[in-house]
Design an enzyme around this catalytic site. Structure first.
Site, PDB file in Angstrom:
ATOM      1  N   ASP A   1       0.856  -1.207   0.000  1.00 20.55           N
ATOM      2  CA  ASP A   1       0.000   0.000   0.000  1.00 20.55           C
ATOM      3  C   ASP A   1       0.884   1.248   0.000  1.00 20.55           C
ATOM      4  O   ASP A   1       2.095   1.153   0.158  1.00 20.55           O
ATOM      5  CB  ASP A   1      -0.878   0.014   1.258  1.00 20.55           C
ATOM      6  CG  ASP A   1      -0.008  -0.068   2.515  1.00 20.55           C
ATOM      7  OD1 ASP A   1       0.256  -1.198   2.952  1.00 20.55           O
ATOM      8  OD2 ASP A   1       0.446   0.981   3.029  1.00 20.55           O
TER       9      ASP A   1
ATOM     10  N   ASP B   1       0.581   3.695   2.304  1.00 18.57           N
ATOM     11  CA  ASP B   1       0.423   4.293   3.628  1.00 18.57           C
ATOM     12  C   ASP B   1      -0.569   5.460   3.552  1.00 18.57           C
ATOM     13  O   ASP B   1      -1.614   5.314   2.904  1.00 18.57           O
ATOM     14  CB  ASP B   1       1.795   4.693   4.205  1.00 18.57           C
ATOM     15  CG  ASP B   1       1.760   4.786   5.724  1.00 18.57           C
ATOM     16  OD1 ASP B   1       1.187   3.885   6.365  1.00 18.57           O
ATOM     17  OD2 ASP B   1       2.283   5.768   6.277  1.00 18.57           O
TER      18      ASP B   1
END
Ligand SMILES: CSC[C@H]1O[C@H](OP(=O)(O)O)[C@H](O)[C@@H]1O
Ligand SMILES: Nc1ncnc2[nH]cnc12
Length: 313
Positions: free
Chosen positions: A230, A232
């Site tokens: 991902d 973040d």
């Protein structure tokens, strides 16, 4: 060390999503009771097709039941060391703090920023009468990373579309990056995420510490293969990371991680047996332990002999 395990030189620590390895025959489970308690899960001793043995430990326990702050890292590292292991290949799911480190990519960091909050026991010497200050300027095993780099890159280059199709683009390997280790279990705020970027952080997880510090104290080579799940929470106009988003990428990353492990473990065992890739770690603690004093208790020395028999037997 039991005679059965004598030839187990490589330990693999699997993180989120990576709960087993491929292409291995399970020989047995061992569950060493160390002076720091039991490891996260029983350790699987497995054979590669050639018969070479490796050990596999699930960091978060059976069924992912241990949160990052409660991982018994001292027991994990001590248990692996007790099996005769010389090097640890650790896998971790990480968030990206840089646009160019995309979900699905792999990163082998060479630096760490510690954002844990002091709640995790981080030294084998803690609570004993022996004081030691391990050198940690270079927190990962440099030669081991160098050895792995070309091989991991090749696996990713040769990965079939089926293996990376969930991401739509070929996964890249990035090296020379800095990992931030945060406490969790909640993810970072947007402000924290932006701050880590300003500090020079490239990726973020909740697990590399104290694991890497303890491996250093136990004189084990330690390298991290991080898989990006991902972005973040630093990207403006994009939603902040959620566990659901992480899980989306986790399984495809774990599949490729198993492929990497299956490809490199045989040769890595050989390299560890020759000693070529681990010259920096072995013997390093002799310069870190404060000179013996009358105040060191025999029971503490006995405890420490479990991980460092060369100095405390
Ligand atoms: C599942 S998201 C957060 C969780 O994932 C990573 O675990 P691991 O390093 O064991 O793969 C991260 O460090 C957090 O513990
Ligand atoms: N964004 C993130 N922060 C911390 N640990 C993670 N593991 C996977 N993604 C993460």
């Amino acid at each position: 060390m039991s005679a059965d395990n004598e030839n187990v030189l490589i330990g693999v620590i699997g993180g989120s999503g990576l709960y087993h390895l491929d292409n291995l025959t399970l020989l047995k489970y061992v569950n060493p009771k160390t002076p720091w308690g039991l490891p996260s899960s029983p350790i699987a001793i497995c054979a590669l097709p050639s018969g070479t043995k490796v050990a596999f430990l699930a960091r978060h326990g059976v069924g992912h039941s241990i949160p990052p702050s409660a991982v018994p890292s001292r027991a994990n590292i001590a248990a692996l060391k007790s099996l005769g292991i010389r090097a640890i290949l650790a896998f971790s799911a990480v968030g990206s703090l840089r646009e160019e480190l995309a979900p699905g990519d792999f990163v082998m960091p060479d630096q760490i920023i510690d954002r844990t909050k002091g709640v995790r026991p981080a030294s084998f010497f803690e609570g004993t009468t022996v004081v030691a200050h391990a050198a940690f300027g270079d927190p990962f095993a440099g030669k081991l990373i160098g050895w792995l780099e070309g091989r991991v890159r090749k696996v990713l280059e040769e990965a079939s579309e089926e293996e990376y199709s969930t991401r739509g683009k070929k996964p890249q390997l990035h090296t020379g990056k800095t990992i931030v280790c945060m406490e969790g279990p909640q993810f970072s705020t947007r402000a924290e995420s932006r701050m880590y970027r300003q500090w020079g952080g490239d990726i973020i997880n909740m697990s590399v510490l104290p694991e890497a510090k303890l491996a250093r104290e136990a004189e084990l080579g330690y390298a991290l293969i991080a898989t990006v799940t991902d972005y973040d929470s630093w990207r403006e106009n994009e939603s902040a990371v959620t566990a659901t988003e992480v899980i989306k990428t986790l399984h495809a990353n774990a599949k490729l991680s198993r492929h990497i492990a299956a490809t490199v473990l045989e040769e890595l065992h050989e390299a560890a047996a020759q000693g070529d890739i681990l010259t920096e770690e072995v013997g390093a603690m002799q310069f870190s332990i404060m000179p013996r004093s009358e105040q060191q208790k025999p029971e503490d020395r006995q405890k420490l002999s479990y991980i460092l028999p060369a100095y405390f037997s």
